[in-house]
Design an enzyme around this catalytic site. Sequence first.
Site, short mmCIF file in Angstrom:
data_model
loop_
_atom_site.label_atom_id
_atom_site.label_comp_id
_atom_site.label_asym_id
_atom_site.label_seq_id
_atom_site.Cartn_x
_atom_site.Cartn_y
_atom_site.Cartn_z
N TYR A 54 0.86 -1.19 0.00
CA TYR A 54 0.00 0.00 0.00
C TYR A 54 0.89 1.23 0.00
O TYR A 54 1.86 1.31 0.75
CB TYR A 54 -0.90 0.00 1.23
N ASP A 97 9.37 2.40 -1.09
CA ASP A 97 8.45 3.16 -0.23
C ASP A 97 8.80 2.80 1.21
O ASP A 97 8.39 1.76 1.73
CB ASP A 97 7.01 2.79 -0.57
N LYS A 139 6.17 10.13 8.39
CA LYS A 139 6.07 11.01 9.56
C LYS A 139 7.14 10.81 10.62
O LYS A 139 7.30 11.63 11.50
CB LYS A 139 4.68 10.87 10.17
#
Length: 456
Positions: A168, A263, A291
């Site tokens: 994802y 990713d 983050k």
Amino acid sequence: MLDSIKKMFSGEANEPLNTTGKPDISREKSAELYAKAKTYFPGGVNSPVRAFKSVYGTPLFIQKGDGSHIWDADGNEFIDFCCSWGPLILGHNNTKVREKVTEVMQNGMSFGAPTALENELAELILKNNKLIEKLRFVSSGTEAVMSAIRLARGYTKRDKILKFEGCYHGHVDALLVKAGSGLVTFGETSSAGVPKSFADETIVVSLNDKEALTKAFEEFKDQIAAIIIEPIPANNGLLLQEKEYLQFLRDVCTQNGTLLIFDEVISGFRVGFEGASGHYGIKPDIITYGKIIGGGMPVGAYGASATIMGNISPDGAVYQAGTLSGNPVAMAAGIAQLSELLRMGFYRDLNNKTEEFRESVQRFATARNYKFKVFGIGSIFWFAFTDKEYIRKAEDIDAASMEKFKKFHRELINRGIYLGPSGYEVGFISSAHTKIDLEKTKRAIFDSLDLVFNGK
């Protein structure tokens, strides 16, 4: 990936509860807040997994966090293994992060102009990460991935992207696709609102399938701009890949003039300062981060060689911008957090602590002959109700096992242990988790597993 997410959210939140375990915690205030939230937000939440649709009860509204603990609106206290979905590697409300943020906030919170803090955080990252030479800060992992895809297309002058079922990459239109019915297929849209023409530029293959990847490059020779993969797939279970397979991807990309995108929104700075790329010793062409580089603040970044990054505006023709990119408060939080991660022995101690925790839980489950495995890498773990020694593909996850997780989650919540509200989600350990926290958690897990498997 999206199919599994939809399954997670299709259940009812208030099914009758089994009363053979611990008494259920009070959720009265959280339930009131949720009822009100449903009048404001779709489903009562601002991100779908928060709706608790795949576990028992209404969502818990969190009021505060400190160290390894969080408290909800009803005053219930939990040892937290969600850690804001990973970025809080130092735990909640870390003193050094809080003090740095407070100091910077005295001068303002947003300027839409450069600040020295951007330079400071970038230097901290680039001096300690040999895999990238330049980077660009953005405001989220999704934005980082979207920008990396555009950069890959602009650099290669090709349009097609290859992704993997079970990985994802945020809610980017071109990547909200699932595999079709063949060995190699164009993606099929997995969300309303994504045009089929977007999905037609995305090729989807199974993880850990060399034949499918080879066939894709035969069918679409000189058309694939990039392969994008989570080198540590952790959004749909923990689908750990072998280094040899990741190296195979690197080699295929090199041979075909295709860029390899890692990713690392979850794995970056989690398994080590250089993330999965450093862990496996494989250099991708572009890396995306999330983050964790902002201490939990809304931040993302993508980086590559100076040559590839030279294609980004204003230097190059690939346009990407963001009013809040490099926000000074987020940069301050990132400087404080990443400085701590560079302390000698930080990752060794954190990863050893996590490994001991995982092994203790696995020893218990194995001794009881429970169909239960603890998968993990670094400070990431995943509880799976399976007897498989490894799970490398999304299709190898038993959807029926999520019923056991549902009971497991309820029992842990009632014992003061907070996991993400889905059996497809991974857990995280922070440096703030103490030996006492982990011993209490192990006891809660042991009791909960006994109840799940024995019903008593």
